[in-house]
Design a protein around this motif. Sequence first.
Motif, PDB file in Angstrom:
ATOM      1  N   TRP A  19      38.959  36.184  48.738  1.00  0.00           N
ATOM      2  CA  TRP A  19      39.932  37.261  48.891  1.00  0.00           C
ATOM      3  C   TRP A  19      40.962  36.849  49.947  1.00  0.00           C
ATOM      4  O   TRP A  19      40.606  36.559  51.071  1.00  0.00           O
ATOM      5  CB  TRP A  19      39.208  38.538  49.325  1.00  0.00           C
ATOM      6  N   ARG A  20      42.199  36.754  49.578  1.00  0.00           N
ATOM      7  CA  ARG A  20      43.265  36.335  50.493  1.00  0.00           C
ATOM      8  C   ARG A  20      44.494  37.213  50.298  1.00  0.00           C
ATOM      9  O   ARG A  20      44.894  37.430  49.144  1.00  0.00           O
ATOM     10  CB  ARG A  20      43.687  34.890  50.181  1.00  0.00           C
ATOM     11  N   ASP A  21      45.082  37.662  51.371  1.00  0.00           N
ATOM     12  CA  ASP A  21      46.318  38.438  51.312  1.00  0.00           C
ATOM     13  C   ASP A  21      46.232  39.585  50.309  1.00  0.00           C
ATOM     14  O   ASP A  21      47.130  39.792  49.477  1.00  0.00           O
ATOM     15  CB  ASP A  21      47.516  37.542  50.930  1.00  0.00           C
ATOM     16  N   GLY A  22      45.108  40.307  50.335  1.00  0.00           N
ATOM     17  CA  GLY A  22      44.988  41.497  49.495  1.00  0.00           C
ATOM     18  C   GLY A  22      44.727  41.230  48.042  1.00  0.00           C
ATOM     19  O   GLY A  22      44.835  42.132  47.206  1.00  0.00           O
ATOM     20  N   ALA A 183      38.146  42.256  38.469  1.00  0.00           N
ATOM     21  CA  ALA A 183      39.360  41.460  38.725  1.00  0.00           C
ATOM     22  C   ALA A 183      40.555  42.121  38.056  1.00  0.00           C
ATOM     23  O   ALA A 183      41.645  42.196  38.611  1.00  0.00           O
ATOM     24  CB  ALA A 183      39.185  40.053  38.175  1.00  0.00           C
ATOM     25  N   PHE A 184      40.322  42.632  36.901  1.00  0.00           N
ATOM     26  CA  PHE A 184      41.376  43.284  36.145  1.00  0.00           C
ATOM     27  C   PHE A 184      41.659  44.676  36.729  1.00  0.00           C
ATOM     28  O   PHE A 184      42.801  45.067  36.914  1.00  0.00           O
ATOM     29  CB  PHE A 184      40.899  43.400  34.700  1.00  0.00           C
ATOM     30  N   GLY A 185      40.573  45.364  37.070  1.00  0.00           N
ATOM     31  CA  GLY A 185      40.684  46.769  37.480  1.00  0.00           C
ATOM     32  C   GLY A 185      41.364  46.975  38.813  1.00  0.00           C
ATOM     33  O   GLY A 185      41.986  48.014  39.027  1.00  0.00           O
ATOM     34  N   TYR A 186      41.248  46.002  39.695  1.00  0.00           N
ATOM     35  CA  TYR A 186      41.838  46.257  41.012  1.00  0.00           C
ATOM     36  C   TYR A 186      43.334  46.458  40.870  1.00  0.00           C
ATOM     37  O   TYR A 186      43.964  47.143  41.662  1.00  0.00           O
ATOM     38  CB  TYR A 186      41.490  45.131  41.995  1.00  0.00           C
ATOM     39  N   LYS A 187      43.891  45.877  39.842  1.00  0.00           N
ATOM     40  CA  LYS A 187      45.327  46.042  39.623  1.00  0.00           C
ATOM     41  C   LYS A 187      45.637  47.419  39.044  1.00  0.00           C
ATOM     42  O   LYS A 187      46.768  47.866  39.030  1.00  0.00           O
ATOM     43  CB  LYS A 187      45.817  45.000  38.625  1.00  0.00           C
ATOM     44  N   LYS A 188      44.615  48.031  38.511  1.00  0.00           N
ATOM     45  CA  LYS A 188      44.834  49.272  37.769  1.00  0.00           C
ATOM     46  C   LYS A 188      44.517  50.499  38.614  1.00  0.00           C
ATOM     47  O   LYS A 188      44.530  51.608  38.116  1.00  0.00           O
ATOM     48  CB  LYS A 188      43.911  49.289  36.542  1.00  0.00           C
ATOM     49  N   LEU A 189      44.174  50.271  39.873  1.00  0.00           N
ATOM     50  CA  LEU A 189      43.714  51.378  40.700  1.00  0.00           C
ATOM     51  C   LEU A 189      44.683  52.539  40.786  1.00  0.00           C
ATOM     52  O   LEU A 189      44.285  53.684  40.888  1.00  0.00           O
ATOM     53  CB  LEU A 189      43.431  50.874  42.118  1.00  0.00           C
ATOM     54  N   THR A 190      45.935  52.220  40.729  1.00  0.00           N
ATOM     55  CA  THR A 190      46.918  53.280  40.901  1.00  0.00           C
ATOM     56  C   THR A 190      47.139  54.064  39.610  1.00  0.00           C
ATOM     57  O   THR A 190      47.805  55.075  39.603  1.00  0.00           O
ATOM     58  CB  THR A 190      48.258  52.681  41.358  1.00  0.00           C
ATOM     59  N   GLN A 191      46.605  53.543  38.489  1.00  0.00           N
ATOM     60  CA  GLN A 191      46.839  54.230  37.223  1.00  0.00           C
ATOM     61  C   GLN A 191      45.704  55.208  36.893  1.00  0.00           C
ATOM     62  O   GLN A 191      44.671  55.215  37.524  1.00  0.00           O
ATOM     63  CB  GLN A 191      46.955  53.196  36.103  1.00  0.00           C
ATOM     64  N   ALA A 192      45.959  56.011  35.842  1.00  0.00           N
ATOM     65  CA  ALA A 192      44.929  56.960  35.402  1.00  0.00           C
ATOM     66  C   ALA A 192      43.745  56.193  34.827  1.00  0.00           C
ATOM     67  O   ALA A 192      43.846  55.008  34.533  1.00  0.00           O
ATOM     68  CB  ALA A 192      45.526  57.857  34.331  1.00  0.00           C
ATOM     69  N   ALA A 382      34.823  40.851  48.725  1.00  0.00           N
ATOM     70  CA  ALA A 382      35.680  41.522  49.707  1.00  0.00           C
ATOM     71  C   ALA A 382      35.201  42.949  49.953  1.00  0.00           C
ATOM     72  O   ALA A 382      35.215  43.439  51.088  1.00  0.00           O
ATOM     73  CB  ALA A 382      37.120  41.521  49.211  1.00  0.00           C
ATOM     74  N   MET A 383      34.726  43.593  48.872  1.00  0.00           N
ATOM     75  CA  MET A 383      34.194  44.954  49.042  1.00  0.00           C
ATOM     76  C   MET A 383      32.974  44.925  49.962  1.00  0.00           C
ATOM     77  O   MET A 383      32.810  45.768  50.828  1.00  0.00           O
ATOM     78  CB  MET A 383      33.790  45.532  47.682  1.00  0.00           C
ATOM     79  N   LEU A 384      32.108  43.914  49.748  1.00  0.00           N
ATOM     80  CA  LEU A 384      30.894  43.814  50.567  1.00  0.00           C
ATOM     81  C   LEU A 384      31.245  43.497  52.018  1.00  0.00           C
ATOM     82  O   LEU A 384      30.566  43.925  52.941  1.00  0.00           O
ATOM     83  CB  LEU A 384      29.960  42.734  50.016  1.00  0.00           C
ATOM     84  N   ALA A 385      32.305  42.728  52.194  1.00  0.00           N
ATOM     85  CA  ALA A 385      32.715  42.380  53.553  1.00  0.00           C
ATOM     86  C   ALA A 385      33.510  43.531  54.179  1.00  0.00           C
ATOM     87  O   ALA A 385      33.930  43.440  55.324  1.00  0.00           O
ATOM     88  CB  ALA A 385      33.552  41.110  53.520  1.00  0.00           C
TER      89      ALA A 385
END
Length: 605
Positions: A19-22, A183-192, A382-385
């Motif tokens: 995980w780097r730069d978000g 990996a795909f979903g983190y990009k989708k967090l802001t969507q419904a 990154a979530m675990l950390a």
Amino acid sequence: MTEILGIDLGTTNSAVAIWRDGKPQIIPDTDGYILTPSVVALDPANGQVVVGRRAYAIAAENPHSTIYSIKRFMGRRFLEDVVQEDLQKCRILYEVEESKRRRGGIEVAVGDKHLTPQEVSAKILQKLKADAEAFLGHEVTQAVITVPAYFHDSQRQATRDAGRLAGLEVKRVLSEPTAACLAFGYKKLTQARQKIAVYDLGGGTFDISILEVGRGPFRVRATNGNTHLGGDDLDQLIVKWILDEIGGEKKSQLQEDLIALAHLRVAAEQAKIDLSSEDEVRVQIAQSLSPASTVRNLDLTLTRAQLQAMAEVLITQTLAPCRQALQDARLPVDDIQEVLLVGGQTRMPAIRKAVEDFFGKEPNVTVNPEEVVAQGAAVQAAMLAGIATGLKLADVVPLTLGVNSKGRMDTIIPRNTPVPVVKTKIYSTAYENQESVEVQIYQGERLLVADNVKLGGFILGGIEPAPAGEPEIEVAFRVDPDGILHVSAKDLRTGNFKEITITDSMRLTEAEIKDMLREAEECAAEDAAMRQQAEMEEQIEQLVKRLKRLLAEKKGMLPEEMVTVICEALEVTSPADWQEHVVLLENLWQQGSDVLSSWEKGQSV
Ligand code: AMP
């Protein structure tokens, strides 16, 4: 800050991310490649064990000492049917034998060294760790490692062991399709919220997952797949095609010539990969295929259409699990809003087309299908950390888990329940002064435990003397985040407690799970009839108990003829017509209760 690596320990290739730069970032090896072949070999030039690209490069020269597809043997026992099947089907050219160090286990030979699958995987992990450390410039000792969705406990445990041998503390073992979706979903967090299908076809395994992602926790609604299906099968079909093209005596010679076959496998894979972007390719091998071979200057032409025809069976075999996963998720195909492709083999246009036709929408290929699993592992890391927050996800229990209750399956955790999960149920004793209870743990969808698979069991003793049905025994099923089942029983009166971990749970192969589900479906009507009868028996048992108690305690208050009728009804021990008997007993119970309540009313007036 603790950095945790995300590792995709693949059957064919492995990858590592951080995980780097978000966001997750793939770490290239020291030569700049993002994938490391999951291959370990003995270098004939210097007798050293080599890993990854170098091992892959010398594979053809060195077929007996080149270990690939080791993941197939992780956590398995030598005599298991799937292992024997793999040895025959998967063209394993290296020596695989029963372990001399661990009875029943597996060892493979690399030169004169004998290694367990964990030790071989540890060498791959060591290389990934070293490459990551070279890239980051410091030591890393923790990792999240991914495994196929159908890996059972001992396979997951073997993966952990491999990590430990490589000097890594394995913080989490994560299912590959779940990682991909992350990996795909983190990009989708802001969507419904969306319903997503992840179609993952790699070199040796196929997984399909149906997930719900978006705001809030991820939910894996169903998973299915086949742990023995992938791009390797297609390579083998191309090798077969080449051999058929050569034909005759030479074909028979080549079939016995392992070095030549290994060369052909490499050429076949390359042809397959090239046909993803070309309409036709030439399969050319200028030099001799092996020292023993008389086949020289091979030059054949393979078209995309020919390859497509070869791939038809493979493609069809992936669609049946897709159908099943949708059925398990109780979703019509139209409800799937997005289809994500994972695994190198999904680069093949015919596969993309088949997936598009099946789901009725163009698949999303915005994340590199070979990187996506490692990226997902890095998100989880990154979530675990504690770095990437706001993301939660769950895997699912692949088959119903329950206990034996009078020969019947009493469900504790239904299939497709997201994990981690804890479910409890209270049980009691069946007879007076019973000192112990046996908890027998089963997995499967059938009504009778005899038709399901026993995972284990234990006895909880030390129950204090009491009438039947009085002691309260709390049985708890806990499936942890790694998908491992822990079962405990607690006597609520004494606090007496026993717990076991089911090391063999979910040990069934994907094919076996599929067979069990098919069988359950075929026997659904029979099971439903049996279930109805079982419920009636239970009802009769309860009514008989109540009426017996009524006679024992309140006989004097009931009219004599009613007592006679009740006694007669109770004497029928195995009534031919259950339905009628239930009605009769229920009527008697009702009449008895009415008499008692009017008698009590009369008393109180
Ligand atoms: P993976 O297990 O995800 O690393 O996938 C490996 C499989 O993907 C192997 O069978 C490769 O031959 C196959 N593969 C990689 N790239 C391509 C491509 N461009 N077209 C077809 N298959 C590919």
